[in-house]
Scaffold this motif. Sequence first.
Motif: not given
Length: 318
Positions: A42-44, A47-50, A53-57, A195-196
Amino acid sequence: MLTGLLCALGAGLMWGLVFIAPLMLADYPGIMLSFGRYAAFGLIALVPALLDRQRIATLSKADWRAALKLSLVGNLLYYAALATAIQLADAPLPTMLIGTLPVVISVCSNWSAGHGAESVAWRLLAPSLLIILVGILCVNGAELAQLKLAAGHTRSLSDYALGCVIALGGVAAWTWYPIVNARYLKANPHISPSTWATAQGLATLPLALTGLLGYGIYLKLSGGAYAFPFGPRPLQFIGLMLLIGLSASWLGTLLWNKASQHLPTALLAQLIVFETLSALLYAFIFRGTLPGMQVLAGIVLLCLGVVFGVRTFQHQIP
């Protein structure tokens, strides 16, 4: 098809590493290895979430609910069962019980597909599954014989049996996970594999941190001997959790998601033998021994089963 096969192979090589962690950290509870691994995942994933972030949103509430359920069952429950089983019964036998997943998932996937596009006639599916099952039985038989003959073996028969039962719980958890995960990705092709994978890591983080907190409270109230949170060898624990959190969890999940988009689920399930073969390789390297002839025969049969499975599904894959 080649892309799917290579991604499944890469995922198997990454996932095989998780079978060694419980042996390297044998004095750590299996549940701590699960919570530690997925807290690191989760912590790692932050970084890719940041970066993504556009596709995560764009992920919906339904997407996050699915990621949460997949993370709970396929990540935390599965690995807690696996790590505990390995510590109770050593690596090879739980590895090979988990190795039944290619057969179990293929059967469950093909059965649940009914007459859909991913279904295949049982007479075509049976040969590869039978070969894989015989290979699994070969390795299991060799490991059981080794247990009986090993002088001064530190594991009791009751521990061994309990480890097998817990490993079967892991089989149930990971039978559900890849079928549901693959079908969700195919039903939502706009979600990229990376993203998934990141979303599942983010969904895992609060579950893992909550589990860590709950286990710490339990140890405090029960007077457990474990030195919470990092145990007797904190640097090794943190380093190994970060390693498998990055390689086995994030990268392995990304590669598996990619393979899930390219291959039928019943074939994809058979390719989980790459994880089994990798885990066996790493386990024998850790032991410093070579596999016997019966184990080698089982490994050859597993590989042949994959070849037959690929040929069975080849006409279904563009």
